[in-house]
Design a protein around this motif. Sequence first.
Motif, PDB file in Angstrom:
ATOM      1  N   ALA A 162     -44.268 -37.076  26.866  1.00 21.03           N
ATOM      2  CA  ALA A 162     -44.633 -37.395  25.510  1.00 21.03           C
ATOM      3  C   ALA A 162     -43.228 -37.680  24.780  1.00 21.03           C
ATOM      4  O   ALA A 162     -42.239 -36.773  25.131  1.00 21.03           O
ATOM      5  N   VAL A 163     -42.867 -38.538  23.661  1.00 19.75           N
ATOM      6  CA  VAL A 163     -41.786 -38.558  22.880  1.00 19.75           C
ATOM      7  C   VAL A 163     -41.325 -37.456  22.295  1.00 19.75           C
ATOM      8  O   VAL A 163     -40.133 -37.129  22.228  1.00 19.75           O
ATOM      9  N   LYS A 164     -42.341 -36.664  21.801  1.00 24.42           N
ATOM     10  CA  LYS A 164     -41.932 -35.456  20.968  1.00 24.42           C
ATOM     11  C   LYS A 164     -41.256 -34.515  22.021  1.00 24.42           C
ATOM     12  O   LYS A 164     -40.622 -33.479  21.602  1.00 24.42           O
ATOM     13  N   ASP A 165     -41.671 -34.443  23.114  1.00 26.50           N
ATOM     14  CA  ASP A 165     -40.933 -33.477  24.345  1.00 26.50           C
ATOM     15  C   ASP A 165     -39.677 -33.784  24.557  1.00 26.50           C
ATOM     16  O   ASP A 165     -38.659 -33.188  25.132  1.00 26.50           O
ATOM     17  N   VAL A 166     -39.010 -34.986  24.040  1.00 18.88           N
ATOM     18  CA  VAL A 166     -37.558 -35.466  24.510  1.00 18.88           C
ATOM     19  C   VAL A 166     -36.681 -35.637  23.270  1.00 18.88           C
ATOM     20  O   VAL A 166     -35.579 -35.670  23.283  1.00 18.88           O
ATOM     21  N   LEU A 167     -37.577 -35.447  22.012  1.00 12.28           N
ATOM     22  CA  LEU A 167     -36.816 -35.674  20.893  1.00 12.28           C
ATOM     23  C   LEU A 167     -35.434 -34.838  20.654  1.00 12.28           C
ATOM     24  O   LEU A 167     -34.385 -35.208  20.085  1.00 12.28           O
ATOM     25  N   HIS A 168     -35.826 -33.473  20.884  1.00  8.08           N
ATOM     26  CA  HIS A 168     -34.565 -32.579  20.717  1.00  8.08           C
ATOM     27  C   HIS A 168     -33.377 -33.114  21.654  1.00  8.08           C
ATOM     28  O   HIS A 168     -32.339 -32.805  21.425  1.00  8.08           O
ATOM     29  N   VAL A 169     -33.507 -33.503  22.799  1.00  7.39           N
ATOM     30  CA  VAL A 169     -32.625 -34.018  23.819  1.00  7.39           C
ATOM     31  C   VAL A 169     -32.045 -35.252  23.086  1.00  7.39           C
ATOM     32  O   VAL A 169     -31.035 -35.346  23.212  1.00  7.39           O
ATOM     33  N   ALA A 170     -33.012 -36.187  22.810  1.00  7.92           N
ATOM     34  CA  ALA A 170     -32.379 -37.122  21.920  1.00  7.92           C
ATOM     35  C   ALA A 170     -31.425 -36.951  20.782  1.00  7.92           C
ATOM     36  O   ALA A 170     -30.352 -37.690  20.530  1.00  7.92           O
ATOM     37  N   PHE A 171     -31.832 -36.150  20.041  1.00  5.38           N
ATOM     38  CA  PHE A 171     -30.921 -35.483  18.986  1.00  5.38           C
ATOM     39  C   PHE A 171     -29.619 -34.964  19.370  1.00  5.38           C
ATOM     40  O   PHE A 171     -28.613 -35.360  18.753  1.00  5.38           O
ATOM     41  N   LYS A 172     -29.506 -34.439  20.657  1.00  8.77           N
ATOM     42  CA  LYS A 172     -28.160 -33.965  20.971  1.00  8.77           C
ATOM     43  C   LYS A 172     -27.264 -35.289  21.147  1.00  8.77           C
ATOM     44  O   LYS A 172     -26.036 -34.989  21.108  1.00  8.77           O
ATOM     45  N   TYR A 173     -27.941 -36.471  21.705  1.00  9.93           N
ATOM     46  CA  TYR A 173     -27.046 -37.481  21.991  1.00  9.93           C
ATOM     47  C   TYR A 173     -26.415 -38.142  20.556  1.00  9.93           C
ATOM     48  O   TYR A 173     -25.118 -38.651  20.431  1.00  9.93           O
ATOM     49  N   PHE A 174     -27.120 -38.276  19.503  1.00 13.42           N
ATOM     50  CA  PHE A 174     -26.621 -38.527  18.136  1.00 13.42           C
ATOM     51  C   PHE A 174     -25.791 -37.448  17.674  1.00 13.42           C
ATOM     52  O   PHE A 174     -24.795 -37.694  16.977  1.00 13.42           O
ATOM     53  N   ASP A 175     -26.180 -36.133  17.879  1.00  7.55           N
ATOM     54  CA  ASP A 175     -25.155 -35.084  17.203  1.00  7.55           C
ATOM     55  C   ASP A 175     -24.092 -34.916  18.165  1.00  7.55           C
ATOM     56  O   ASP A 175     -24.179 -33.723  19.113  1.00  7.55           O
ATOM     57  N   ALA A 176     -23.015 -35.565  18.268  1.00  3.90           N
ATOM     58  CA  ALA A 176     -21.993 -35.687  19.308  1.00  3.90           C
ATOM     59  C   ALA A 176     -21.220 -34.268  19.299  1.00  3.90           C
ATOM     60  O   ALA A 176     -20.856 -33.957  20.452  1.00  3.90           O
ATOM     61  N   ASP A 177     -21.265 -33.878  18.027  1.00  2.23           N
ATOM     62  CA  ASP A 177     -20.294 -32.670  18.116  1.00  2.23           C
ATOM     63  C   ASP A 177     -21.218 -31.214  18.166  1.00  2.23           C
ATOM     64  O   ASP A 177     -20.728 -30.112  17.656  1.00  2.23           O
ATOM     65  N   SER A 178     -22.527 -31.391  18.208  1.00  3.86           N
ATOM     66  CA  SER A 178     -23.422 -30.056  18.282  1.00  3.86           C
ATOM     67  C   SER A 178     -23.309 -29.279  16.997  1.00  3.86           C
ATOM     68  O   SER A 178     -23.742 -28.238  16.891  1.00  3.86           O
ATOM     69  N   SER A 179     -23.111 -30.186  15.844  1.00  2.00           N
ATOM     70  CA  SER A 179     -23.171 -29.468  14.449  1.00  2.00           C
ATOM     71  C   SER A 179     -24.277 -28.911  13.830  1.00  2.00           C
ATOM     72  O   SER A 179     -24.503 -28.227  12.902  1.00  2.00           O
ATOM     73  N   GLY A 180     -25.570 -29.774  14.272  1.00  2.00           N
ATOM     74  CA  GLY A 180     -26.855 -29.441  13.916  1.00  2.00           C
ATOM     75  C   GLY A 180     -26.958 -30.681  13.047  1.00  2.00           C
ATOM     76  O   GLY A 180     -28.404 -30.689  12.555  1.00  2.00           O
ATOM     77  N   PHE A 181     -26.342 -31.508  12.753  1.00  2.00           N
ATOM     78  CA  PHE A 181     -26.780 -32.752  11.671  1.00  2.00           C
ATOM     79  C   PHE A 181     -26.243 -34.104  12.483  1.00  2.00           C
ATOM     80  O   PHE A 181     -24.975 -33.939  12.943  1.00  2.00           O
ATOM     81  N   ILE A 182     -26.557 -35.013  11.947  1.00  2.00           N
ATOM     82  CA  ILE A 182     -25.880 -36.255  12.517  1.00  2.00           C
ATOM     83  C   ILE A 182     -25.221 -36.968  11.269  1.00  2.00           C
ATOM     84  O   ILE A 182     -25.796 -37.446  10.096  1.00  2.00           O
ATOM     85  N   THR A 183     -23.926 -37.228  11.361  1.00  2.00           N
ATOM     86  CA  THR A 183     -23.102 -38.012  10.198  1.00  2.00           C
ATOM     87  C   THR A 183     -23.408 -39.512  10.316  1.00  2.00           C
ATOM     88  O   THR A 183     -23.724 -39.825  11.366  1.00  2.00           O
ATOM     89  N   PRO A 184     -23.140 -40.170   9.280  1.00  2.00           N
ATOM     90  CA  PRO A 184     -23.259 -41.864   9.361  1.00  2.00           C
ATOM     91  C   PRO A 184     -22.292 -42.174  10.476  1.00  2.00           C
ATOM     92  O   PRO A 184     -22.812 -43.249  11.306  1.00  2.00           O
ATOM     93  N   ASP A 185     -21.327 -41.792  10.726  1.00  2.00           N
ATOM     94  CA  ASP A 185     -20.336 -42.292  11.681  1.00  2.00           C
ATOM     95  C   ASP A 185     -20.906 -41.866  13.177  1.00  2.00           C
ATOM     96  O   ASP A 185     -20.812 -42.804  13.920  1.00  2.00           O
TER      97      ASP A 185
END
Length: 661
Positions: free
Chosen positions: A573-596
Amino acid sequence: MGCGASTKVHEVVIGAEDKSPGAVEKPKAKTTECDDELRNLGSDVGKIGTCGTPCSRAQSKMSDTPSQGARISMRMGTKSGFDIVSHMKKYNRGDHYDLVVLGGGPAGVRAAVEAAGRGHRVGLIEPKGTITGAPTGSHSKCLREAAIRGAKTWQEVSDSMSSAVKAASAVASRQIKTFMIEVLHGSGKLLDANAIEFSPADGSQPKSFSFDVIVIATGSKANRFPPVDFGLPGVYDSDTIWAIDRIPKHLVVQGAGIIGLEYALIFKKLGAESITIVEVFDKVVPMLDGALQDACKRTMTDVGIEFVMKTKFTKVESLSGSSPEDPKIRITLDSGRVLDCDTLLSATGRSGTTKGIGIENVEGLKTGRGGFIQVDDDCYTGVGQVYAVGDVVGGNLATIGQAQAVRAMRTVYGSGLVKKERGICAKPFGIWTIPEIAWAGITEEKAKEDGINFGTVTVDFSRSVRGCVSQEDGFLKLVYHAESGKLLGVHMFGENSCDLINFGAEAVCDGDTVYDVLQFVFPAVTYHELYYLAAWEAKQKIMHRGAKNLKAATTWQRVEIALQSYCSEQGKAVKDVLHVAFKYFDADSSGFITPDQLRQALQGLGMQISDADVTDMVVEATGSADDKNIEYEDFLGIFNVEVQRADAGPMPEASRVVGLQ
């Protein structure tokens, strides 16, 4: 059998006497006081005595030269027949009416026609010599048409107005004649709930009439507030502006309501050099949706009309040399500023015309704020058979007053079905500015105030084929329920808005949704296409869970669809991989995604977007333009998933997760 022994007998000679020698004297016929009554009624009624038997004089006359009345008498030949004809004559010529209508405006004429069309005797009391059935605001509409047609001189304007008045008068006259409505030129004053005193306009002796039903349709009058002196040359209100006979050079308008805005734009179009609108409050036409207010002010400012808001008059005076032909007026504002002009139009609202019509003589008849008569949904006052319709009850628009008139007459003379019918809940309103403004239903501000979960969409005229052809400015704005798609309000700015609003008003009133609008096939190359375009965009926003920006929402949906494709292959299910996908966007593992980080991640997935698109995507995710970064909870919310931090395994390759390469 004769008229009876108890009846007084008079000696009457029937026919001319023959005094020639040898002539035999004709016998004198006996007749009764029935004949005196018949002489009073006239030959058209029929020569029948009160006993029901044709008297000798009537019989002789019938045998001599039968009149129409005589023929009727011979056919009927009974006392009941005499009573029927006598009553019918009195019904059509007496001093009693089935219905009296007080006021010959659009609502009054409609009430009169509706009742008379059902066969009832109607008396219409109107002080003006010419009945046009035109609304209070018809003067500004005539001026507007003259301006649009390019009139530059007052003679051209006057000719246009005269033509309109003549045409309107002809229409009203035709209806009045067709339905045999009796027009009584003069004024009326109620004596009680069943009688009225009529004072003819020619100054002759007042008369009293009785009635079964009365409809008060006396309209409204312009408010007059100090310090404006309406006796000064060049000073007008929204009633007396009819008397103006020139195009103002320098105009000051008191009040930024509907009437003030209409005249300001019209006179500017006709060639006024300067126009200043002075308003005591901070908004123009406060009942308008904010988008319409902004568009209206912007249009007027663009043509050189000045707004002076939150300001009052402190003094109005004539300058030396002022005359009706050449007015010179000076206005002092509470800010100390001085305005000199040749024309002042005070447009500070209107109130019901109830003074001088005998309201105080009818116990229980009530007026409320602004002098408007209080009525129920059927325009019934709660007293006897007294109804009131139109501006005098706060109807505001001629069409609303006419609808009220029809409903009132159906209530009185109809079958009763009107009680089972649902009234119009979303009435369309229009302002005849240049361009037009129209609306129906609630505004965006009202939706916020009521705590409704709503959405809005605005479509410019230029997005329709008609707009591309005409190159006209304007827009359609929808206010809808963000979940069900139910239409709550429609707001339009641009030419023909007052015609186009009817579809929107009906849709709002019927409880239609944007999905219902999408099922309607509109005529090609018309501005009605705007309804389809707006409904389609609203549908997309609903599909994207209340999207603020469709492109941003669509981009996020591309990410979601790609994730769904990957999960379908992996049986997850999509919900089961979202936290993994977030790690891809959050490149520096800061806990949030910047515009860059968002831009780089999307580019890595093969999606090229601009900086502006990235900003819109952040706003779409966070719901606020103040938030610069996307938190983990915001990221999950995009996909309508609650926070779940359970580890779903190692992060797959980005290209496989989103499936974009």
